[in-house]
Motif scaffolding. Structure first.
Motif, short mmCIF file in Angstrom:
data_model
loop_
_atom_site.label_atom_id
_atom_site.label_comp_id
_atom_site.label_asym_id
_atom_site.label_seq_id
_atom_site.Cartn_x
_atom_site.Cartn_y
_atom_site.Cartn_z
N LEU A 1 2.56 6.21 1.89
CA LEU A 1 1.59 5.68 0.92
C LEU A 1 0.20 6.27 1.13
O LEU A 1 -0.49 6.62 0.16
N ALA A 2 -0.21 6.39 2.38
CA ALA A 2 -1.53 6.96 2.67
C ALA A 2 -1.60 8.41 2.20
O ALA A 2 -2.60 8.83 1.59
N GLU B 1 0.26 9.81 -0.13
CA GLU B 1 0.35 9.82 -1.59
C GLU B 1 -1.01 9.50 -2.22
O GLU B 1 -1.45 10.18 -3.14
N ARG B 2 -1.66 8.47 -1.70
CA ARG B 2 -2.97 8.07 -2.25
C ARG B 2 -4.03 9.16 -2.07
O ARG B 2 -4.92 9.31 -2.89
#
Length: 93
Positions: free
Chosen positions: A37-38, A40-41
Motif C-alpha cells: 500500500l505504501a 502504491e500510494r
C-alpha cells in the motif's frame, strides 16, 4: 522479492529470538500488505527508493514486536482483573 523463509530468518535475527510460525505468518501478511500500500500510494515499485526487502524486514520485525506487546497487555490486564475479582470476593464474604 524476499521469500518467506529468508524473511523469517532475518526478522528473527532482528528481534533476537525465534518466532512462532503462526505469529510470523500474521506479521508477514500484515507487513507485506502495508508495504504494498505504501509503495502504491507513493507511485513506486517494490524495491525503489529502499522500499523493498530491507524495509519489509523492518516492518515485519516491528509488527512482531507490536503483536507481542499487545498480547502481553491483554494477558496482564486479565491478571489484574482476576486479582481484583478475587479480592472483591474476599471482602464481600
Amino acid at each position: 522479492m524476499i521469500t518467506t523463509s529468508e524473511l523469517k530468518a532475518r526478522v528473527e535475527k532482528e528481534v533476537g529470538t525465534e518466532i512462532c510460525p503462526v505469529i510470523f505468518q500474521k506479521a508477514e501478511n500484515y507487513a507485506r500488505r502495508k508495504l504494498d500500500l505504501a509503495n502504491e500510494r507513493a507511485g513506486r515499485k517494490y524495491g525503489e527508493d529502499g522500499y523493498g526487502d530491507e524495509y519489509l524486514v523492518l516492518l515485519t520485525a516491528d509488527t512482531v514486536r507490536e503483536m507481542a506487546f499487545s498480547e502481553y497487555t491483554i494477558i496482564r490486564s486479565m491478571e489484574i482483573m482476576a486479582a481484583r475479582a478475587a479480592q472483591e470476593r474476599c471482602v464481600s464474604t
